[in-house]
Design a protein around this motif. Structure first.
Motif, PDB file in Angstrom:
ATOM      1  N   LEU A   1      21.076  64.033  23.653  1.00  0.00           N
ATOM      2  CA  LEU A   1      20.103  62.950  23.837  1.00  0.00           C
ATOM      3  C   LEU A   1      20.615  62.056  24.957  1.00  0.00           C
ATOM      4  CD1 LEU A   1      17.490  61.741  22.466  1.00  0.00           C
ATOM      5  CD2 LEU A   1      19.037  60.061  21.477  1.00  0.00           C
ATOM      6  N   ASN A   2      19.774  61.833  25.954  1.00  0.00           N
ATOM      7  CA  ASN A   2      20.210  61.227  27.192  1.00  0.00           C
ATOM      8  C   ASN A   2      19.166  60.210  27.649  1.00  0.00           C
ATOM      9  OD1 ASN A   2      22.111  61.452  29.522  1.00  0.00           O
ATOM     10  ND2 ASN A   2      20.198  61.911  30.605  1.00  0.00           N
ATOM     11  N   SER A   3      19.624  59.162  28.331  1.00  0.00           N
ATOM     12  CA  SER A   3      18.648  58.265  28.944  1.00  0.00           C
ATOM     13  C   SER A   3      19.203  57.817  30.283  1.00  0.00           C
ATOM     14  CB  SER A   3      18.381  57.053  28.056  1.00  0.00           C
ATOM     15  OG  SER A   3      17.433  56.238  28.681  1.00  0.00           O
TER      16      SER A   3
ATOM     17  N   TRP B   1      18.879  66.875  14.414  1.00  0.00           N
ATOM     18  CA  TRP B   1      19.860  66.449  15.407  1.00  0.00           C
ATOM     19  C   TRP B   1      21.234  66.468  14.754  1.00  0.00           C
ATOM     20  CZ3 TRP B   1      18.303  65.137  20.415  1.00  0.00           C
ATOM     21  CH2 TRP B   1      16.915  65.060  20.596  1.00  0.00           C
ATOM     22  N   ILE B   2      22.249  66.681  15.578  1.00  0.00           N
ATOM     23  CA  ILE B   2      23.609  66.694  15.046  1.00  0.00           C
ATOM     24  C   ILE B   2      24.363  65.509  15.633  1.00  0.00           C
ATOM     25  CG2 ILE B   2      25.728  68.037  14.846  1.00  0.00           C
ATOM     26  CD1 ILE B   2      23.887  70.486  15.441  1.00  0.00           C
ATOM     27  N   ILE B   3      25.082  64.811  14.778  1.00  0.00           N
ATOM     28  CA  ILE B   3      25.824  63.641  15.232  1.00  0.00           C
ATOM     29  C   ILE B   3      27.212  64.078  15.654  1.00  0.00           C
ATOM     30  CG2 ILE B   3      26.842  61.488  14.459  1.00  0.00           C
ATOM     31  CD1 ILE B   3      24.295  61.172  12.778  1.00  0.00           C
ATOM     32  N   LYS B   4      27.569  63.797  16.917  1.00  0.00           N
ATOM     33  CA  LYS B   4      28.810  64.316  17.468  1.00  0.00           C
ATOM     34  C   LYS B   4      29.719  63.170  17.858  1.00  0.00           C
ATOM     35  CE  LYS B   4      30.440  67.018  21.418  1.00  0.00           C
ATOM     36  NZ  LYS B   4      31.050  65.881  22.079  1.00  0.00           N
ATOM     37  N   ASP B   5      30.987  63.392  17.600  1.00  0.00           N
ATOM     38  CA  ASP B   5      32.013  62.454  18.047  1.00  0.00           C
ATOM     39  C   ASP B   5      32.254  62.716  19.531  1.00  0.00           C
ATOM     40  OD1 ASP B   5      34.190  60.954  18.567  1.00  0.00           O
ATOM     41  OD2 ASP B   5      35.316  61.561  16.777  1.00  0.00           O
ATOM     42  N   PRO B   6      32.089  61.709  20.432  1.00  0.00           N
ATOM     43  CA  PRO B   6      32.212  61.964  21.875  1.00  0.00           C
ATOM     44  C   PRO B   6      33.596  62.485  22.246  1.00  0.00           C
ATOM     45  CG  PRO B   6      31.331  59.776  21.469  1.00  0.00           C
ATOM     46  CD  PRO B   6      31.747  60.318  20.145  1.00  0.00           C
ATOM     47  N   ASN B   7      34.613  62.206  21.406  1.00  0.00           N
ATOM     48  CA  ASN B   7      35.961  62.608  21.781  1.00  0.00           C
ATOM     49  C   ASN B   7      36.309  64.015  21.323  1.00  0.00           C
ATOM     50  OD1 ASN B   7      36.238  59.980  22.721  1.00  0.00           O
ATOM     51  ND2 ASN B   7      36.721  59.292  20.650  1.00  0.00           N
TER      52      ASN B   7
ATOM     53  N   GLU C   1      26.610  59.264   2.955  1.00  0.00           N
ATOM     54  CA  GLU C   1      27.164  58.678   4.173  1.00  0.00           C
ATOM     55  C   GLU C   1      27.035  59.658   5.337  1.00  0.00           C
ATOM     56  OE1 GLU C   1      31.126  57.575   3.192  1.00  0.00           O
ATOM     57  OE2 GLU C   1      30.472  55.817   2.057  1.00  0.00           O
ATOM     58  N   VAL C   2      26.497  59.148   6.434  1.00  0.00           N
ATOM     59  CA  VAL C   2      26.369  59.981   7.620  1.00  0.00           C
ATOM     60  C   VAL C   2      27.738  60.078   8.284  1.00  0.00           C
ATOM     61  CG1 VAL C   2      25.280  60.181   9.868  1.00  0.00           C
ATOM     62  CG2 VAL C   2      23.986  59.295   7.932  1.00  0.00           C
ATOM     63  N   ALA C   3      28.166  61.291   8.587  1.00  0.00           N
ATOM     64  CA  ALA C   3      29.503  61.481   9.158  1.00  0.00           C
ATOM     65  C   ALA C   3      29.377  62.186  10.497  1.00  0.00           C
ATOM     66  CB  ALA C   3      30.353  62.312   8.217  1.00  0.00           C
ATOM     67  N   PHE C   4      30.459  62.185  11.272  1.00  0.00           N
ATOM     68  CA  PHE C   4      30.450  62.949  12.507  1.00  0.00           C
ATOM     69  C   PHE C   4      30.318  64.420  12.143  1.00  0.00           C
ATOM     70  CE2 PHE C   4      32.594  59.072  13.938  1.00  0.00           C
ATOM     71  CZ  PHE C   4      31.776  58.783  15.014  1.00  0.00           C
ATOM     72  N   GLY C   5      29.361  65.103  12.763  1.00  0.00           N
ATOM     73  CA  GLY C   5      29.083  66.486  12.413  1.00  0.00           C
ATOM     74  C   GLY C   5      27.894  66.622  11.480  1.00  0.00           C
ATOM     75  N   SER C   6      27.316  65.498  11.009  1.00  0.00           N
ATOM     76  CA  SER C   6      26.155  65.561  10.128  1.00  0.00           C
ATOM     77  C   SER C   6      24.955  66.107  10.876  1.00  0.00           C
ATOM     78  CB  SER C   6      25.798  64.163   9.640  1.00  0.00           C
ATOM     79  OG  SER C   6      26.659  63.760   8.628  1.00  0.00           O
ATOM     80  N   GLN C   7      24.132  66.861  10.138  1.00  0.00           N
ATOM     81  CA  GLN C   7      22.849  67.278  10.698  1.00  0.00           C
ATOM     82  C   GLN C   7      21.781  66.395  10.072  1.00  0.00           C
ATOM     83  OE1 GLN C   7      22.785  71.377   9.566  1.00  0.00           O
ATOM     84  NE2 GLN C   7      24.296  71.966  11.098  1.00  0.00           N
ATOM     85  N   VAL C   8      20.977  65.747  10.907  1.00  0.00           N
ATOM     86  CA  VAL C   8      20.041  64.748  10.375  1.00  0.00           C
ATOM     87  C   VAL C   8      18.674  64.910  11.021  1.00  0.00           C
ATOM     88  CG1 VAL C   8      21.835  63.030   9.990  1.00  0.00           C
ATOM     89  CG2 VAL C   8      20.648  63.088  12.165  1.00  0.00           C
ATOM     90  N   THR C   9      17.643  64.385  10.324  1.00  0.00           N
ATOM     91  CA  THR C   9      16.375  64.108  10.994  1.00  0.00           C
ATOM     92  C   THR C   9      16.224  62.606  11.025  1.00  0.00           C
ATOM     93  OG1 THR C   9      15.115  64.171   8.956  1.00  0.00           O
ATOM     94  CG2 THR C   9      15.285  66.226  10.174  1.00  0.00           C
TER      95      THR C   9
ATOM     96  N   VAL D   1      23.158  65.620  19.411  1.00  0.00           N
ATOM     97  CA  VAL D   1      22.914  66.948  19.962  1.00  0.00           C
ATOM     98  C   VAL D   1      21.688  67.525  19.264  1.00  0.00           C
ATOM     99  CG1 VAL D   1      23.906  69.199  20.405  1.00  0.00           C
ATOM    100  CG2 VAL D   1      25.381  67.179  20.245  1.00  0.00           C
ATOM    101  N   HIS D   2      20.761  68.024  20.045  1.00  0.00           N
ATOM    102  CA  HIS D   2      19.575  68.629  19.437  1.00  0.00           C
ATOM    103  C   HIS D   2      19.969  69.959  18.811  1.00  0.00           C
ATOM    104  CE1 HIS D   2      15.470  70.599  19.559  1.00  0.00           C
ATOM    105  NE2 HIS D   2      15.351  69.574  18.737  1.00  0.00           N
ATOM    106  N   GLY D   3      19.635  70.153  17.551  1.00  0.00           N
ATOM    107  CA  GLY D   3      20.123  71.298  16.794  1.00  0.00           C
ATOM    108  C   GLY D   3      19.726  72.637  17.374  1.00  0.00           C
ATOM    109  N   MET D   4      18.475  72.807  17.741  1.00  0.00           N
ATOM    110  CA  MET D   4      17.994  74.117  18.139  1.00  0.00           C
ATOM    111  C   MET D   4      18.322  74.429  19.601  1.00  0.00           C
ATOM    112  SD  MET D   4      16.877  75.269  15.385  1.00  0.00           S
ATOM    113  CE  MET D   4      15.998  76.773  15.801  1.00  0.00           C
TER     114      MET D   4
END
Lengths: 719, 694
Positions: free
Chosen positions: A384-386, A348-354, A292-300, A376-379
């Motif tokens: 990530l923005n648009s 990439w790291i998955i971040k909780d906006p709060n 399960e992907v969680a907040f704080g996970s590092q993923v590709t 968030v880009h790990g390195m």
């Protein structure tokens, strides 16, 4: 109680035995010569090698049964798969059992001859005609050449003829015993095998289904039979001719997928879930990842589209140029691309906006469908923005960037909503590999998308990633899957960089069902587009009728010994003439019968029609599709169609002999002609034997004499 | 009992044809009233007694007329309502309006479709007083003072004929007003058919000719007991003329030719099997059809092109698609009436077949060069470059000239010779691969050197411009192609153009399986909330009824066929229904298949509106199928209730079509304000599929 005397009556058709042994002789003698890679062996051989090593591959040219059969031969001969199939003419190493590699196709090719004999009998023609058909098949040089190597045409022809024969056996047997359904079952099995060897088997299968449905319709019309018995008969046909083949076809894939369980060169074409089911490759990396992907996970994040190449969401320390070549401006923020290679910059790291921190809580707080996240880009730690800035290559879409605050009143818009497209429950948890996710930009409701266009030099030729407001477009280029995944533990950027470089671990096993794998593989095989290629020996279907092009299969490295795919010109010509004659005769009969003139009895007419359905019909379905195909095709594609014409020639002659020729002189004339033509066919066969078997070696002038047609390409070695 | 019974009466009583027909016709009328008749239960007995029923033109019944008038009025009013809206260019009007203007201006252009449709549009515009000055640059351009109503009105008038034709066709086929009315209302109240008829497009014209051809074919079939009479000839000729009209508008018109062709073949087959007819009679029938359905359409089709080439005699945007010889016909083209040097004399050395040459680029003075590097796009071919400068270079700059079909020593002639350039060092042939280079090559077409020497048009070149001070000029008027050559060339160009319309990778394109389920429409005008939006989408209720009827039809035919084959006892009306299902339904199903299935095999880019001809056939099939389904309700119920069910079902069907039209009419007649997914919209709650974007 034993009845005495014990009597066994055996009937042996000596002609059949003789013709079969001749077939085995012509197809199986000196199989291991030449001891080198011949023509398309270079193509099929590589798959046999992969089979031996149980490495997964995709071959879009046909379903897997063909490869399974070839691999079986190799397996029985003890081939270990250690041979590099890189060019035609390469010598096989000493220990390799070439004979066993080529044995199964050759056996199939040899069995086609007695099958032809039996088919003519089942079409209710005499033994003489059957013998004629068998002789024509026996002396067809092209069939011999195609049977003697690691190729699939002879296997296809064998199964198609077997299917036809068993169907006719079933239809002709008068007894209503259940044993005749054995033939029907055999027919279904060989249909499945034919389709499983090559997709072209499908046309013969469809033709057979057509014939079978007409016969079934007549069964329904049989008013003497009770409703129940008609239902049972229809049900049996339905099971044997539709259900059994479908199940078997899937079964071939089952064998294929259970044998090939190691990762290999074509992994990248498949989805992450598929790849993870193979040993080695992705599964080595992903084994033991948290599900399960969680907040704080590092993923590709891998794009679900494998077009133009499979790639991962990527960013690096380089910004979009302030102005592009065409003068348009950009945000000058950090580039976000899609990169087709594994790289530490794909993390990439998955971040909780709060929250501020980038680590996973204990217990982990999983991300659900509909949650809003930041990436968030790990390195580089960019978000990530648009925003409403035109993307570099696709100006109609929004640019996607790693946000840099230049203080130019361009606020960060870095919130993304997780939209799991293949969810089953309403608020499903985002799962590694399994979930197909769309990232919807919260401010603009655009979707993160791989545009498929390469960036120019400033973007290192990586692929462009954009955000597009295309909520109604259903396209795989919008989907992303988490491939590599670990729970982040480092608070500090420095530690995190070290963590990103280290491999993931922990152990959990993940499975994907066979059914899902089958559907995915079959779909990939049908949609995989290979680059259109020209070939020196490719030909157009119209040229096949006159055999305008040959194919050089093999040339000895030092001498003039060579093997060509050249048919028996005489029987080839006779076959096409008889096909024309049949059509002409059929038209005349039809028109005359319509006007009330019955030239032949109804029984003979029925026999004539059935002959046409089987032979001319099969020829048509095996030939016409090629006229519409845009693929590169070769003379050997015509061989299945040709076999039927060889069946047609003697049977049509018998029809003419019994029904149209009345005077004995005419008949005698016909006998003489037939014998003459047969002699000529044999002569032609004998003349081209050196090019069929590659031995004996011929001199340049002898070869020159064999060049019966100017358009043929026969090779001479300069002395 | 059978249709054939009537003609057999014909045979026995010569010259009493007319009287016989009247008898048959009156029977047919009786049966056609059977739906509304209270004495339905009497009918079968009566029919089986004398056992004749012949489908023939229904008599001059007043009720018939009023219904027809109702259909006509409804059809025209739905199509002409708000015709002028929106007053700007919508969707493909930008092409076809522009091409109509070209006819008025007599400017040569190129289009992938044959010219009749655009010619008619241009003519209609001309008659209505449009002067051809509006540029039709892009969708959304305001028409301002230009008169566009003539062109739109013309298309709408033809589009209004479709429900009427459908009504008449189903009437002829099934002899049942209830069936014909179902079809008519399906088409009248289909938003898709309305929208596609209201703009300057080829589709209403195409469908007009298709339906007219079907109608005349069926009328012709009905005349089969009176061969070689005036109406027989009239319908035959009309059918042929409409066929050429259909193909003259778009090449998909070929499908209707196939349908008519198959029908004619089966017709002739029946005639051949009629042993009362002498072979001479059969031959007469055959020749009449050859004349009416092959020669006449061919002649008309060629005439259309003749008019096209005569009218368009000024150089324009289409020149570049055609060969140099062709261009020399056009006024204003730089090849028009020019002369070029060419001579048979000996003075300068003339280039001949087999000569070795070097080609120098005039601007940059580099030589045409090839070498064993892979070409940029076609990896199996060699790269062709410019090499050396000012006359310097190497052996890779040498090419051998060969005239196609020529021998050693033949002269290379301007325009007339097709030549190939064979690279001397590698033996490859100069080849145009047809693939577009990326941006760095300014999207020009790749040139390679192909090692595969088979002759193909891609490796043939001709010399277009030629200057030489010492050679006398000859006039190119000798090269002017004749009409047949022009005709052939324009067809080759059109076919190439059609297959060149490949779907682009990142474009969302429509797939044939989308169409029958009404998966996605086409935006005709307007995108966002402030604009006047028109969205081409079929009335989903109508389309889904059609789809369901297709399945229903197959089931009904299967059940009926098996029942007959098994010899189950069926009464007369049931047999009649199943015969109708097989004959009329079969013809319509074949029409649907012919207009739908070929799209699966097409490589070109496809659009939703390609389905509309097939949809017409589907609607007619629905009319026939549902009518028979309702009439078969007595299979389940007692006759009293079944009659009520029949009428009730029919009314329910009509009402649901009408109500759905009321719901969806803004699609055709234009919507303003918020989009459908917002609550304030006119279409709120009607976005039943996510893929509809209105």
């Amino acid at each position: 109680m034993l009845q005495l005397p014990l009597v066994v009556t055996v009937q042996v058709d000596l002609v059949l035995v003789l013709i079969s042994s001749l077939a085995f002789l012509t197809r199986l003698s000196c199989l291991s010569y030449p001891n080198a890679v011949v023509f398309d062996e270079v193509y099929y051989g590589q798959f046999v090698s992969l089979y031996m090593k149980r490495i997964f591959f995709i071959d879009d040219s046909g379903p897997p049964l063909g490869h399974i059969i070839l691999a079986l031969g190799a397996y029985l001969g003890g081939f270990d798969g250690n041979f590099v199939w890189n060019r035609i003419g390469a010598e096989y190493p000493m220990g390799m059992n070439v004979w066993s590699l080529r044995l199964l196709p050759a056996l199939c090719g040899a069995l086609c001859v007695p099958l032809g004999y039996l088919l003519a009998l089942e079409l209710k023609f005499s033994h003489v005609s059957a013998l004629g058909a068998a002789v024509l098949l026996l002396l067809e040089n092209s069939l011999i050449v195609q049977s003697r190597f690691l190729l699939l045409e002879s296997v296809l022809i064998f199964f198609v003829l077997l299917a036809l024969l068993s169907y006719l056996r079933f239809q002709n047997s008068t007894s209503s015993s259940w044993s005749r359904y054995g033939w029907l079952l055999l027919c279904g099995v060989s249909c499945a095998a034919a389709v499983g060897v090559k997709y072209m088997g499908l046309v013969s299968y469809l033709l057979l289904l057509g014939v079978a449905s007409v016969d079934t319709w007549n069964v329904i019309g049989d008013r003497a039979a009770s409703h129940l018995s008609v239902c049972v008969q229809c049900f049996c046909r339905f099971m044997c001719l539709l259900v059994v083949p479908a199940l078997l076809y899937i079964f071939w894939f089952y064998i294929h997928l259970s044998v090939l369980n190691h990762s290999g060169p074509h992994d990248q074409l498949m989805s992450s879930a598929f790849q993870a089911s193979l040993k080695g490759g992705l599964s080595r990396i992903t084994k033991g990842q948290p599900l399960e992907v969680a907040f704080g996970s590092q993923v590709t994040l891998r794009s679900s589209a494998s077009h133009p190449v499979p790639c991962w969401l990527h960013s690096h320390k380089a910004n979009y140029p302030v102005r592009y070549e065409n003068g348009r401006g950009s945000s000058h923020q950090q580039q976000v691309t899609c990169y087709p290679f594994k790289d530490v910059n794909n993390w990439w790291i998955i971040k909780d906006p709060n929250r501020q921190d980038l680590v996973v809580d204990t217990p982990p707080k999983p991300v659900h469908h509909g949650d809003v996240i930041q990436l968030v880009h790990g390195m580089t730690s960019r978000f990530l923005n648009s925003h409403d800035v035109a993307a570099p290559m696709s100006p109609h879409a929004q640019e996607v960037s790693g946000y840099i605050d230049f203080n130019v009143s361009m606020p960060a818009q870095n919130l993304w909503r997780v939209d799991i497209t293949n969810r089953e429950a309403k608020s499903e948890v985002w799962k590694t590999i399994v979930s197909d996710v769309r990232l919807v930009h919260v401010n603009t409701s655009a979707v993160l998308k791989l545009s498929g266009v390469s960036l120019p030099e400033w973007g290192f030729r990586q692929l462009e990633v954009v955000a597009e407001k295309a909520f109604k477009v259903h396209s795989s280029s919008l989907g992303w899957t988490v491939e590599e995944h670990r729970y982040g533990t480092s608070q500090e950027q420095k530690d995190r960089e070290v963590e990103l470089h280290s491999p993931t671990h922990i152990d959990v096993d993940r499975k994907i069902s066979f059914w899902a794998k089958f559907v995915e593989l079959q779909w990939k095989m049908l949609t995989l587009k290979q680059e259109e290629s020209e070939h020196k020996y490719s030909s157009s279907p119209v040229e096949w009728i006159t055999m305008k092009t040959n194919i050089a299969y093999w040339l000895h490295t030092s001498t003039n010994a060579q093997i060509h795919l050249i048919g028996n010109l005489v029987s080839w010509g006779v076959a096409h003439l008889s096909m024309l004659a049949y059509q002409l005769l059929a038209v005349i009969y039809l028109l005359r019968r319509r006007r009330g003139f019955k030239d032949i009895s109804d029984g003979a007419w029925e026999q004539f029609v059935r002959l046409g359905c089987v032979c001319v019909g099969s020829w048509l379905v095996n030939f016409v599709p090629f006229l519409l195909m845009e693929k590169t095709i070769f003379l050997y594609h015509y061989l299945p169609a040709l076999c039927y014409l060889h069946l047609l020639t003697p049977t049509l002659l018998e029809h003419v002999h019994t029904h149209l020729l009345s005077s004995p002189t005419h008949r005698r004339l016909l006998h003489v002609c037939v014998i003459g033509v047969l002699l000529y066919v044999f002569l032609c066969f004998w003349t081209f034997c050196p090019l069929t078997y590659g031995t004996p070696e011929l001199s340049a002038s002898q070869l020159q004499r064999l060049k019966w047609r100017d358009s043929w390409d026969i090779l001479y070695r300069r002395q | 009992m059978d249709k054939a019974d009537c003609p057999s009466q014909n045979k026995t009583k010569d010259f009493s044809t007319l009287r016989n027909r009247k008898i048959c016709a009156s029977k047919a009328q009786q049966s056609s009233f059977s739906l509304l008749s209270k004495h339905k239960n009497v009918q079968p007995a009566e029919m089986s007694k004398d056992g004749t029923q012949l489908p023939s033109p229904p008599g001059h019944e007043p009720r018939n007329k009023t219904l027809l008038i109702l259909v006509v009025v409804l059809s025209f009013s739905t199509r002409f309502y708000k015709l002028a809206e929106p007053p700007h260019v919508c969707w493909d009007e930008t092409h076809f309006g522009k091409m109509g203007s070209y006819y008025i201006n007599r400017t040569f252009f190129f289009d992938v479709h044959p010219p009749l449709g655009k010619m008619l549009i241009g003519f209609a515009g001309f008659m209505a007083g449009y002067d051809g000055t509006f540029p039709f640059i892009k969708p959304g351009d305001k028409y301002e003072e230009h008169n566009y109503l003539g062109m739109r009105g013309f298309c709408a008038a033809l589009g209004s004929c479709l429900p009427i034709f459908a009504y008449l066709i189903v009437m002829e086929l099934s002899q049942a007003q209830s069936a014909a009315l179902i079809t008519a209302s399906l088409l009248i109240f289909d938003t898709g058919c309305i929208t596609i008829s209201q703009y300057i497009l080829l589709d209403p014209i195409l469908m007009f000719f298709i339906m007219a051809a079907v109608l005349s074919m069926i009328k012709f079939n009905q005349q089969k007991y009176r061969p070689f009479t005036a109406p027989w000839w009239m319908w035959l000729v009309l059918c042929g003329a409409n066929l050429s009209g259909a193909v003259g508008v778009k090449f998909v018109g070929l499908f209707i030719i196939v349908l008519v062709g198959l029908n004619t073949i089966s017709d002739l087959w029946v005639l051949l099997g009629d042993l009362n007819l002498s072979l001479v009679d059969v031959l007469k029938h055959f020749l009449a059809r050859v004349a009416g359905l092959i020669l006449l359409p061919l002649f008309l089709y060629v005439t259309i092109f003749a008019v096209h080439f005569v009218v368009l005699n000024k150089s324009g945007p289409g020149d570049g698609f055609f060969s140099s010889a062709f261009q020399s016909r056009l006024i204003g083209n730089n090849l028009h009436n020019v002369s070029m040097p060419e001579s048979e004399s000996r003075t300068p050395v003339l280039v001949r077949h087999g000569d070795i040459i070097r080609l120098e680029h005039k601007e940059t003075t580099r030589n045409l060069h090839a070498h064993r590097q892979e070409a940029p796009l076609t990896k199996k071919h060699f790269q062709v470059t410019g090499y050396g400068i000012n006359g310097s270079g190497d052996s890779n700059d040498l090419w051998r000239v060969e005239v196609c079909g020529g021998q050693r020593g033949d002269l290379v002639k301007v325009l007339r010779s097709k030549v190939r350039f064979l690279h001397k060092a590698t033996g490859c042939v100069l080849y145009s691969s047809g693939k577009t280079l990326p941006k760095w090559g300014w999207e020009q077409v790749e040139v390679t050197c192909s090692p595969y020497l088979k002759e193909s048009p891609s490796s043939q070149w001709n010399i277009e411009d030629h200057f030489h001070p010492e050679l006398p000029n000859i006039s190119l008027s000798v090269l002017k192609p004749n009409f047949l050559e022009i005709l052939l060339e324009s067809h080759i160009v059109m076919i190439k153009g059609n297959s060149g319309l490949k779907p682009k990778d990142n474009e969302m394109n429509s797939k044939p399986w989308h169409w029958p389920i009404n998966y996605q429409g086409l935006r005709f005008s307007g995108v966002n909330e402030t604009e006047y939006r028109v969205y081409l989408l079929g009335n989903p209720v109508v389309w889904w009824i059609n789809l369901a009827s297709l399945g229903l039809y197959v089931i009904m035919v299967a059940v009926a066929s098996i029942a007959i084959k098994r010899g189950l006892p069926l009464n007369q009306s049931r047999l009649e229904h199943s015969r109708l299902l097989k004959r009329a339904g079969g013809l319509l199903l074949l029409g649907w298949l012919l207009h739908y299935l070929p799209f699966y095999a097409m490589g070109r880019v496809l659009y939703y509106h390609h389905y509309f001809p097939a949809m017409l056939f589907n609607s007619m099939l629905t009319g026939v199928t549902l009518d028979i389904l309702l009439k078969s309700s007595d299979l389940l119920l007692h006759s009293v209730y079944s009659d009520r069910l029949k009428v009730g079902g029919w009314l329910l069907l009509q009402l649901s079509i009408l109500y759905s039209f009321y719901l969806f009419h803004p699609l055709s007649y234009g919507m303003m304000g918020p989009l459908a997914h917002e609550p304030g919209s006119a279409m709120a709650g009607l976005k039943w599929m996510d893929s509809w974007d209105f």
